[in-house]
Design a protein around this motif. Structure first.
Motif: not given
Length: 591
Positions: A562-567
């Motif tokens: 959700l925090n765009n720390q993982l893709t």
């Protein structure tokens, strides 16, 4: 109440946990539907058509049709390796994969027994099914013992035969290497094929290549080949003649000494040597000798290609196949012959193959077999591992339950959020209605006052009316703004809920080997999902060489997404894809 299912406990026989697993994983369908579907999947993997001869296809299909309901009604099939149905499966597969149609009593009897078994399974009670299974397995066991006995006797016989044939091939190799396709006196050719060959074979058996007689003819045969080839030359040079005059006396002396060596039939050998000596003397006397091309002596059947040369890589492919391995041979008519490597004789480089009854199918030397393996004519059979397949299917059931459980949580969260939004809208609507009623009441009061003071205070009434209109517009504007704000908050709540649901779905879809990109210390790091610990909800990621990069709990993974720390780059292979790879690997072992 949610239950934690453990594969190891189920495999060890926890019937209650398996029953709960079927009940929970089947929701909202009945558990019987999932049991039937699981039984079909078991049969699909254990009774794969490609592992049997095509002549068994009808029988295997009939067996599946009657045994699937039996498995669906018997959870013990998954729990206990001693379960009658499971034992029947193992025994049947072990025999069926090695069966192929032949004109023999044993081949036909297997089909008859299988047909009878299918009928009894279809029409009998559970006790009768167990009795029929035991009867069939007892017959298979008896056949296996009979086959093992025949195979053992055959191997003992073939070992001695291999030694005899190998010795004969060494003798033929010695003679052919020196004389084949070269001129040789016609009077001597029959003696070479009979007398000399017999004595060389006797000497080889007596003391191998160290026998004096064998060593003598190792020297003599190449010299005789050269001598008679020179004699048969139409225009012999003077130099060739001088060589003959020096060589022939030495040959005669060597032949004379060979008569003193102990052999099996000295009289016959002496007569042949005398004829050979006479032919050599005719050469010294410059008298003509009747020569013809010496045709190479034929090798025994199955030993014709001893000089086949293959590369080391090809030989290594066949070396991995050991005694007891089952091989699929495709003959020139594209018929598949299923046989077992019963004997691998390294001394003679000969291989013995037998069928499922222990009877001889063929002999092949190591080089020919290596070529068969390299060209795909021969393929190693890969046995089906029932224990492994059942374990994977049970794990798939546990995964299905976990997936449904996670979906239920997401749906509940969405439902709660929706109910909260609707409640807030309802409260806001009630407040709006209350304000509207208050405004209407104010209007009525103002109208009454205005009517009373209309005559005297017209200007004041007009001003009040204008003020009232402005106040109404302001209230309406405020109401519209409030509605817009509430609608925006509801949309944002729905969007956030949708993002959470999507993140949970994406995390649930991750399989081992999934590729992701993490943000660590402000830098993007690519890694793969190496371990999923279902019991704790922990996910461990590693780089391409297996070093640990990071580990997360499931909730941490969702928040990172959700925090765009993982893709997510890809989800990895699913269970079915992994299973396909396993089977494909097993097939590669054949080829």
């Amino acid at each position: 109440m949610q239950v934690k299912f453990t594969l190891s406990n189920i495999i060890r026989g926890d019937a209650a946990q398996l029953d709960q697993l079927f009940q929970a994983a089947a929701v909202p369908s009945p558990a019987t539907v999932l049991r039937s579907h699981t039984a079909e999947k078991v049969c699909k993997y254990l009774l794969k058509p490609e592992q049997f001869d095509v002549a068994l296809a009808v029988h295997i299909n009939q067996l599946q049709a009657v045994i699937i309901p039996k498995i669906a009604q018997d959870d013990g099939f998954y729990l206990n390796a001693e379960n009658p149905l499971r034992q029947l499966f193992s025994a049947l597969i072990n025999r069926a994969v090695s069966w192929y149609p032949r004109e023999s009593k044993s081949s036909q009897q297997f089909l008859e027994k299988l047909t009878t078994l299918v009928k009894k399974l279809d029409q009998s009670s559970s006790e009768q099914v167990n009795a029929a299974s035991n009867e069939f397995r007892d017959w298979l066991e008896a056949e296996a013992k009979r086959s093992a006995m025949l195979e053992s006797r055959l191997c003992e016989t073939e070992i001695n035969s291999f030694k005899t044939l190998s010795a004969e091939c060494n003798v033929l190799e010695l003679i052919n290497a020196a004389l084949a396709n070269k001129p040789f006196p016609v009077e001597l050719q029959t003696g070479v094929a009979n007398t000399l060959k017999s004595e060389l074979l006797h000497s080889y058996f007596t003391a191998g290549q160290d026998n004096p007689f064998w060593r003598t003819w190792q020297r003599l045969l190449p010299l005789l080949g050269k001598v008679f080839a020179t004699i048969a030359t139409p225009e012999m040079s003077s130099e060739d003649s001088q060589v003959l005059y020096r060589t022939i006396p030495a040959l005669l002396n060597e032949l004379e000494r060979s008569l003193t060596i102990q052999i099996s039939n000295p009289e016959s050998y002496r007569q042949w040597v005398e004829v050979l000596s006479e032919q050599l003397m005719l050469t010294i006397k410059k008298q003509p000798i009747h020569c013809s091309i010496f045709n190479d002596l034929k090798y025994p059947v199955g030993f014709e290609n001893l000089n086949t040369r293959v590369t080391t890589d090809i030989l290594q492919q066949s070396d991995s196949i050991q005694e007891g391995d089952w091989i699929l041979f495709t003959n020139e008519n594209q018929l598949v012959i299923r046989c077992k490597l019963a004997l691998k004789n390294s001394e003679t480089s000969q291989l013995l193959f037998v069928d499922d009854t222990g009877r001889k199918v063929m002999n092949k030397n190591a080089q020919d077999f290596a070529v068969c393996v390299a060209t795909g004519i021969a393929k190693k059979m890969t046995p089906v591992n029932a224990e492994e397949i059942i374990t994977k299917i049970l794990q798939a059931l546990i995964d299905l339950y976990e997936q449904k459980k996670n979906q239920s949580k997401v749906q509940k969260n969405a439902s709660d959020a929706k109910a909260l939004a609707e409640t807030q809208l309802q409260i806001q609507a009630e407040l709006t209605q209350k304000k509207e009623r208050e405004e209407e009441e104010k209007k009525r009061v103002v109208q009454e006052l205005g009517a009373r003071r209309a005559a005297a205070q017209k200007a004041l009434a007009e001003a009040a009316a204008i003020a009232e209109e402005r106040a109404q517009r302001a209230a309406e504007l405020k109401l519209a703004q409030e509605k817009e704000r509430l609608q925006l908050e509801a949309e944002q709540a729905a969007e956030n809920l949708q993002r959470i649901q999507l993140a949970n779905i994406n995390i649930s879809a991750l399989n081992l080997g999934a590729r992701v990109e993490l943000i660590q210390n402000g830098e993007a790091v690519r890694c793969k999902l190496a371990v999923i610990i279902a019991a704790t909800g922990k996910y461990i990621f590693s780089d391409n060489i297996g070093r640990k990069i990071a580990e997360f709990q499931r909730e941490q993974l969702v928040q990172a997404l959700l925090n765009n720390q993982l893709t997510l780059l890809n989800n990895g292979d699913s269970f079915d894809d992994q299973l396909v790879k396993v089977i494909r690997g097993l097939r590669k072992d054949i080829s």
